[in-house]
Design a protein around this motif. Sequence first.
Motif, short mmCIF file in Angstrom:
data_model
loop_
_atom_site.label_atom_id
_atom_site.label_comp_id
_atom_site.label_asym_id
_atom_site.label_seq_id
_atom_site.Cartn_x
_atom_site.Cartn_y
_atom_site.Cartn_z
N TYR A 4 17.63 49.93 52.29
CA TYR A 4 16.12 50.63 52.63
C TYR A 4 16.46 51.07 54.10
CZ TYR A 4 14.13 47.95 48.83
OH TYR A 4 13.52 47.50 47.53
N GLY A 5 15.50 52.02 54.39
CA GLY A 5 15.17 52.57 55.54
C GLY A 5 14.12 51.76 56.33
N ARG A 6 13.44 52.29 57.06
CA ARG A 6 11.97 51.69 57.81
C ARG A 6 11.39 51.10 56.81
NH1 ARG A 6 9.72 55.57 62.18
NH2 ARG A 6 8.82 53.36 62.82
N PRO A 7 10.55 50.08 57.08
CA PRO A 7 10.87 48.95 58.22
C PRO A 7 11.81 47.82 57.94
CG PRO A 7 8.87 48.36 56.81
CD PRO A 7 9.33 49.49 56.21
N ILE A 8 12.68 47.83 56.98
CA ILE A 8 13.79 47.03 56.66
C ILE A 8 15.09 47.65 56.60
CG2 ILE A 8 11.88 45.32 55.69
CD1 ILE A 8 12.48 46.30 52.84
N HIS A 9 15.38 48.21 57.75
CA HIS A 9 16.51 49.03 57.66
C HIS A 9 17.78 48.18 57.42
CE1 HIS A 9 19.18 52.41 59.07
NE2 HIS A 9 19.73 51.34 59.75
N GLY A 10 18.61 48.89 56.55
CA GLY A 10 20.10 48.25 56.41
C GLY A 10 19.92 47.12 55.24
N GLN A 11 18.67 46.65 54.87
CA GLN A 11 18.72 45.62 53.92
C GLN A 11 18.94 46.13 52.43
OE1 GLN A 11 15.40 42.95 54.61
NE2 GLN A 11 15.51 42.91 56.63
N LYS A 12 19.50 45.38 51.66
CA LYS A 12 19.62 45.93 50.30
C LYS A 12 18.83 45.76 49.32
CE LYS A 12 24.58 46.13 50.98
NZ LYS A 12 25.99 45.86 50.43
N GLU A 13 18.66 46.48 48.36
CA GLU A 13 17.59 46.36 47.27
C GLU A 13 18.06 45.06 46.36
OE1 GLU A 13 15.24 49.37 44.61
OE2 GLU A 13 16.96 49.04 43.66
N VAL A 14 16.90 44.24 46.02
CA VAL A 14 17.24 43.13 45.06
C VAL A 14 16.38 43.74 43.99
CG1 VAL A 14 16.95 40.68 44.57
CG2 VAL A 14 18.24 41.19 46.61
N HIS A 15 17.03 43.71 42.82
CA HIS A 15 16.30 44.08 41.70
C HIS A 15 16.83 43.37 40.30
CE1 HIS A 15 19.77 46.90 42.08
NE2 HIS A 15 20.05 46.34 41.33
N GLY A 16 16.10 43.67 39.22
CA GLY A 16 16.39 43.05 37.98
C GLY A 16 17.27 44.15 37.09
N MET A 17 18.51 43.73 36.76
CA MET A 17 19.13 44.46 35.80
C MET A 17 19.51 44.04 34.35
SD MET A 17 22.68 45.51 38.31
CE MET A 17 23.44 46.60 37.42
N ALA A 18 19.46 44.96 33.44
CA ALA A 18 19.50 44.23 32.19
C ALA A 18 20.83 43.70 31.56
CB ALA A 18 19.25 45.58 31.04
N THR A 19 21.82 44.19 32.29
CA THR A 19 23.14 43.55 31.55
C THR A 19 23.70 42.84 32.98
OG1 THR A 19 24.33 45.58 32.75
CG2 THR A 19 23.75 45.54 30.48
N SER A 20 24.52 41.78 32.57
CA SER A 20 25.26 40.87 33.29
C SER A 20 26.47 41.70 33.89
CB SER A 20 25.70 39.67 33.02
OG SER A 20 26.61 39.85 31.94
N SER A 21 26.60 41.76 35.32
CA SER A 21 27.75 42.19 35.87
C SER A 21 28.17 41.55 37.11
CB SER A 21 27.37 43.53 36.41
OG SER A 21 26.45 43.48 37.67
N PHE A 33 7.73 46.68 36.66
CA PHE A 33 7.69 47.95 37.60
C PHE A 33 8.97 48.27 37.96
CE2 PHE A 33 3.53 45.66 38.56
CZ PHE A 33 2.59 46.83 38.90
N ALA A 34 9.21 49.54 38.22
CA ALA A 34 10.58 50.05 38.71
C ALA A 34 10.72 49.70 40.11
CB ALA A 34 10.54 51.54 38.64
N SER A 35 11.99 49.33 40.43
CA SER A 35 12.38 48.98 41.86
C SER A 35 12.34 50.20 42.65
CB SER A 35 13.90 48.38 41.92
OG SER A 35 14.82 49.03 41.40
N PRO A 36 12.07 50.35 43.93
CA PRO A 36 11.89 51.29 44.69
C PRO A 36 13.09 52.16 44.73
CG PRO A 36 11.14 49.30 45.93
CD PRO A 36 11.82 49.17 44.58
#
Length: 172
Positions: A127-144, A69-72
């Motif tokens: 993110y905005g509401r309801p988890i304001h200020g928290q950063k998106e955790v997702h899967g990336m295809a390349t290491s960085s 699934f695509a991350s939001p």
Amino acid sequence: RLHSHDVRYGSGSGQQSVTGVSAADDGNSYWRVRGRTAAVCQRGTPVRCGQAIRLTHLGTGRNLHSHRFASPLSGNQEVSAFGEAGEGDYLDDWTVVCSGTYWVRDDEVRFQHTSTDVFLSVTGEQYGRPIHGQKEVHGMATSSQNNYWKVMEGIFMQPSEAFKAERYHAEL
């Protein structure tokens, strides 16, 4: 810090969200390291670099999970928390990528999803509401630089006697 709570994504899988937070006193950032799906992992056994594991969120009992699934926010691959009471499926398995033989407490590690090969990552999308200020955790295809993680606190089990013998004796 890898964080989760019982707030579900409003799109994608609709599963429990996983985010990144900087607060050091957050009780929703504790995860239990377990053996991969359908495997037994004896407590106190060191985790080998290249070993598949599961991370189970202590507060909700759901496993760190990913799927196509695509991350939001970024459109990368969604990372969620899935399952009940630590039981989920094969999409909960992550390979520990580190240098050396074992995952060492003070070293940075990466987690690569065993089924889709993405790396567990956090970047700047917030993110905005309801988890304001928290950063998106997702899967990336390349290491960085965005997919290195470090243990900050926790309960660490002493290695077993068998491990200690293996570490100091190359032969019998």
